[in-house]
Motif scaffolding. Structure first.
Motif, short mmCIF file in Angstrom:
data_model
loop_
_atom_site.label_atom_id
_atom_site.label_comp_id
_atom_site.label_asym_id
_atom_site.label_seq_id
_atom_site.Cartn_x
_atom_site.Cartn_y
_atom_site.Cartn_z
N GLY A 1 0.23 -1.29 -0.19
CA GLY A 1 0.58 0.37 0.23
C GLY A 1 1.17 1.56 0.54
N GLN A 2 1.82 1.27 0.74
CA GLN A 2 3.20 2.44 0.79
C GLN A 2 3.38 2.74 -0.42
OE1 GLN A 2 6.28 1.22 2.57
NE2 GLN A 2 6.74 3.55 3.40
N LEU A 3 4.09 1.28 -1.16
CA LEU A 3 5.00 1.25 -2.55
C LEU A 3 3.46 2.30 -3.66
CD1 LEU A 3 6.89 -1.44 -2.60
CD2 LEU A 3 7.58 1.05 -2.58
N ALA A 4 2.26 1.88 -3.41
CA ALA A 4 1.32 2.38 -4.57
C ALA A 4 1.36 3.58 -4.21
CB ALA A 4 0.33 1.16 -4.01
N ILE A 5 1.11 4.14 -2.47
CA ILE A 5 0.68 5.43 -2.85
C ILE A 5 1.67 6.25 -3.56
CG2 ILE A 5 0.12 7.48 -1.29
CD1 ILE A 5 -1.21 5.60 0.80
N GLN A 6 2.98 5.54 -3.23
CA GLN A 6 3.64 6.49 -3.70
C GLN A 6 3.88 6.53 -4.97
OE1 GLN A 6 7.60 5.46 -1.87
NE2 GLN A 6 6.71 6.46 0.28
N LYS A 7 3.69 5.36 -6.44
CA LYS A 7 3.12 4.94 -7.07
C LYS A 7 4.99 4.55 -7.69
CE LYS A 7 -0.28 7.60 -8.95
NZ LYS A 7 -0.45 8.71 -9.64
N ARG A 8 5.32 4.15 -7.00
CA ARG A 8 6.63 2.30 -7.47
C ARG A 8 6.34 1.48 -7.42
NH1 ARG A 8 10.16 4.04 -2.14
NH2 ARG A 8 11.43 2.94 -2.87
N ASN A 9 7.36 0.47 -8.22
CA ASN A 9 7.12 -0.48 -8.23
C ASN A 9 7.36 -1.32 -7.41
OD1 ASN A 9 7.82 -2.77 -9.91
ND2 ASN A 9 10.02 -3.14 -10.31
N LEU A 10 6.89 -2.33 -7.25
CA LEU A 10 6.05 -3.09 -5.81
C LEU A 10 7.41 -3.92 -5.60
CD1 LEU A 10 2.31 -3.64 -6.47
CD2 LEU A 10 3.10 -1.99 -4.84
N MET A 11 7.69 -4.39 -7.23
CA MET A 11 9.00 -5.75 -6.84
C MET A 11 10.32 -5.23 -6.82
SD MET A 11 7.95 -8.00 -5.55
CE MET A 11 5.57 -8.64 -5.78
N GLU A 12 10.48 -3.12 -6.42
CA GLU A 12 12.09 -2.75 -6.70
C GLU A 12 12.77 -3.31 -5.34
OE1 GLU A 12 12.40 2.01 -5.45
OE2 GLU A 12 11.10 1.43 -7.43
N ASN A 13 12.48 -3.23 -4.16
CA ASN A 13 13.56 -3.39 -2.78
C ASN A 13 12.73 -4.38 -2.81
OD1 ASN A 13 14.70 -3.34 -0.94
ND2 ASN A 13 14.13 -1.46 -0.32
N LEU A 14 12.61 -5.46 -2.23
CA LEU A 14 12.54 -6.97 -1.84
C LEU A 14 12.89 -7.34 -0.01
CD1 LEU A 14 12.93 -9.40 -4.49
CD2 LEU A 14 10.89 -8.17 -3.78
N GLY A 15 14.05 -6.16 -0.53
CA GLY A 15 14.69 -6.20 1.43
C GLY A 15 13.74 -5.28 2.53
N GLY A 16 13.14 -4.67 1.48
CA GLY A 16 12.20 -3.27 2.40
C GLY A 16 10.59 -4.73 3.21
N HIS A 17 10.70 -5.18 1.93
CA HIS A 17 9.04 -6.26 2.68
C HIS A 17 9.89 -6.96 2.95
CE1 HIS A 17 7.68 -5.02 -1.22
NE2 HIS A 17 7.95 -5.69 -2.11
N ALA A 18 10.60 -7.59 3.43
CA ALA A 18 10.89 -8.78 4.55
C ALA A 18 10.96 -7.84 5.78
CB ALA A 18 12.52 -9.12 4.45
N LEU A 19 12.06 -6.31 5.70
CA LEU A 19 12.00 -6.14 7.01
C LEU A 19 10.40 -6.03 7.45
CD1 LEU A 19 13.76 -4.55 8.95
CD2 LEU A 19 12.87 -2.32 7.58
N ALA A 20 9.42 -5.36 6.70
CA ALA A 20 8.05 -4.66 6.83
C ALA A 20 7.03 -6.66 7.25
CB ALA A 20 7.33 -4.04 6.11
N MET A 21 7.17 -7.10 7.26
CA MET A 21 7.49 -8.64 6.97
C MET A 21 7.56 -9.42 8.70
SD MET A 21 7.02 -10.80 3.94
CE MET A 21 5.41 -12.40 5.23
#
Length: 82
Positions: free
Chosen positions: A20-40
């Motif tokens: 949701g954060q990346l969608a609001i910023q209109k960025r690629n959802l698969m750009e930084n997978l480390g950020g996804h792992a950190l959030a999870m």
């Protein structure tokens, strides 16, 4: 099993919030997978903590209910003798 499902549920909520954060910023959802792992991981830890807190609260409530029941029984016993 409840602990595992709580952690996984919170982790997926963290992933959804990251998307949701990346969608609001209109960025690629698969750009930084480390950020996804950190959030999870962060939300998963919050889920673990919430589960532990819930378990401890249940124990405290059970103790308090037993204490109240004991007081009521003593009060009734005193009322019967008087």
């Amino acid at each position: 099993m409840a602990l595992f499902s709580t952690i996984v549920g919170f982790s997926f909520f963290g992933l959804a919030s990251r998307f949701g954060q990346l969608a609001i910023q209109k960025r690629n959802l698969m750009e930084n997978l480390g950020g996804h792992a950190l959030a999870m991981g962060t939300f998963g830890f919050a889920g673990y903590w919430a589960h532990q807190w819930d378990e401890r609260a249940a124990v405290l409530l059970a103790e308090k209910r037993a204490e109240i029941a004991e007081r009521r029984e003593r009060r009734l016993a005193l009322a019967d003798t008087a």
